[in-house]
Scaffold this active site. Sequence first.
Site, PDB file in Angstrom:
ATOM      1  N   THR A 196     -33.729  37.539 -26.789  1.00 28.91           N
ATOM      2  CA  THR A 196     -32.796  37.130 -27.855  1.00 28.91           C
ATOM      3  C   THR A 196     -33.562  36.892 -29.161  1.00 28.91           C
ATOM      4  OG1 THR A 196     -31.485  35.992 -26.185  1.00 28.91           O
ATOM      5  CG2 THR A 196     -31.001  35.454 -28.477  1.00 28.91           C
ATOM      6  N   LYS A 243     -27.688  35.773 -36.426  1.00 26.04           N
ATOM      7  CA  LYS A 243     -28.671  36.774 -36.879  1.00 26.04           C
ATOM      8  C   LYS A 243     -29.208  36.469 -38.274  1.00 26.04           C
ATOM      9  CE  LYS A 243     -26.553  40.249 -33.939  1.00 26.04           C
ATOM     10  NZ  LYS A 243     -27.449  40.060 -32.801  1.00 26.04           N
ATOM     11  N   GLU A 299     -22.733  40.406 -39.204  1.00 23.77           N
ATOM     12  CA  GLU A 299     -21.925  39.359 -38.569  1.00 23.77           C
ATOM     13  C   GLU A 299     -21.031  38.625 -39.567  1.00 23.77           C
ATOM     14  OE1 GLU A 299     -24.038  37.903 -34.468  1.00 23.77           O
ATOM     15  OE2 GLU A 299     -24.753  36.947 -36.294  1.00 23.77           O
ATOM     16  N   ALA A 303     -35.350  38.874 -30.879  1.00 23.64           N
ATOM     17  CA  ALA A 303     -36.551  39.684 -31.139  1.00 23.64           C
ATOM     18  C   ALA A 303     -36.279  40.637 -32.314  1.00 23.64           C
ATOM     19  CB  ALA A 303     -36.949  40.471 -29.891  1.00 23.64           C
ATOM     20  N   GLY A 304     -35.080  41.214 -32.336  1.00 17.41           N
ATOM     21  CA  GLY A 304     -34.706  42.105 -33.452  1.00 17.41           C
ATOM     22  C   GLY A 304     -34.655  41.341 -34.765  1.00 17.41           C
ATOM     23  N   ASP A 305     -34.130  40.116 -34.728  1.00 16.16           N
ATOM     24  CA  ASP A 305     -34.062  39.300 -35.948  1.00 16.16           C
ATOM     25  C   ASP A 305     -35.472  38.960 -36.441  1.00 16.16           C
ATOM     26  OD1 ASP A 305     -31.300  39.272 -35.673  1.00 16.16           O
ATOM     27  OD2 ASP A 305     -31.339  37.441 -34.464  1.00 16.16           O
ATOM     28  N   ASN A 322     -31.369  49.009 -33.672  1.00 12.95           N
ATOM     29  CA  ASN A 322     -31.899  49.438 -32.373  1.00 12.95           C
ATOM     30  C   ASN A 322     -31.239  50.766 -32.004  1.00 12.95           C
ATOM     31  OD1 ASN A 322     -29.369  48.847 -31.287  1.00 12.95           O
ATOM     32  ND2 ASN A 322     -30.009  46.856 -30.470  1.00 12.95           N
ATOM     33  N   ASN A 367     -25.165  30.632 -36.257  1.00 13.26           N
ATOM     34  CA  ASN A 367     -24.389  30.318 -35.048  1.00 13.26           C
ATOM     35  C   ASN A 367     -25.060  29.245 -34.200  1.00 13.26           C
ATOM     36  OD1 ASN A 367     -22.630  32.482 -35.585  1.00 13.26           O
ATOM     37  ND2 ASN A 367     -23.853  33.910 -34.365  1.00 13.26           N
ATOM     38  N   SER A 427     -37.805  30.502 -30.656  1.00 15.06           N
ATOM     39  CA  SER A 427     -38.809  31.462 -30.167  1.00 15.06           C
ATOM     40  C   SER A 427     -39.568  32.160 -31.294  1.00 15.06           C
ATOM     41  CB  SER A 427     -38.111  32.540 -29.322  1.00 15.06           C
ATOM     42  OG  SER A 427     -37.378  33.421 -30.165  1.00 15.06           O
TER      43      SER A 427
END
Length: 307
Positions: free
Chosen positions: A246, A41, A138, A248-250, A182, A12, A289
């Site tokens: 944003t 993601k 997704e 962080a899970g990925d 999560n 995306n 990041s």
Amino acid sequence: MNSKILVFGSINADLVFPLEKLPREGETVLGVNYSFHPGGKGANQAVAASRAGAEVTFHGCLGKDAFAEELLNSLIQSNVDVSQINRVNTPSGCAAIGVDTSGANQIMVAAGANLHVMASQVPDNLLTPTTIVVLQMEVPAKENWSLINRAKALGSTVILNLAPAGAVPLETLSLIDFLIGNELEVLTLARNLELKEKQPIEAAQKIAQLTKKTCILTLGEEGAFASNSINFWRVPALALDPVDTTAAGDCFVGWLAARLASGDNLEQSLRWASVAAGKACLISGAQTSLPDFRSVEASLSDLPRNN
Ligand code: RIB
């Protein structure tokens, strides 16, 4: 021998809006600026795994719009193999992301080209016993389930990130080696499975018992919890002040896959993933990041022993 990673999923264009506070339903919140960052993601997880040192191929779809080249370049610059990306006549996926001053976010996604991702376009030779296949939610669910079936039949290891939250059929769940979500995502799955557990850790344990596979629960500043039907693990998080959570899970998912691919056991892999996910909260944006190997390695000893 190290395993290779195949990420099957979304990509995306992220439009990021820093805000004093996130809007409530019906509310307009005025910010100052917005910025574009490469995201999605699937693509984020591919970049995270590659920066962790793994050999990564990304399978997904892009449009033919102005965002597409930037999104492709971000993967290429992170050494991700992009030969499995198809171009379609639909705009690339796009996400509007509000981020408040505590680093919390609110994400809206227009799936666009991601809806054209097809499992049948993944060649068999990418699904081997030394492949870890990483998926998220997704892209169309039936394509995910179809790829998981094929990947397992061909001997690959499968990781499914339950984001965004949704249902997964029980017969598919029992094919997934590592399920990662999560608290909201794990509880949503538990509810869809009509489990009575209302606490995320209990729900994760129950899902692991039911599937006889590993369920991993990410807990933000509390770190992560993992359970299979025999054992469980707790891993803390780095103490830090988040700027933007944003991806962080990925980052967690990509690093976990990369460390498993390198031969680390689950507990070691969880520790690397937790440190990497923490570091991803220190810089704004998704792929921008995601930390590199040196930076995560340097902070590994700062992570307290398991609590
Ligand atoms: O997990 C973060 C990602 O979710 C963003 O990059 C956005 O594109 C959405 O897919």
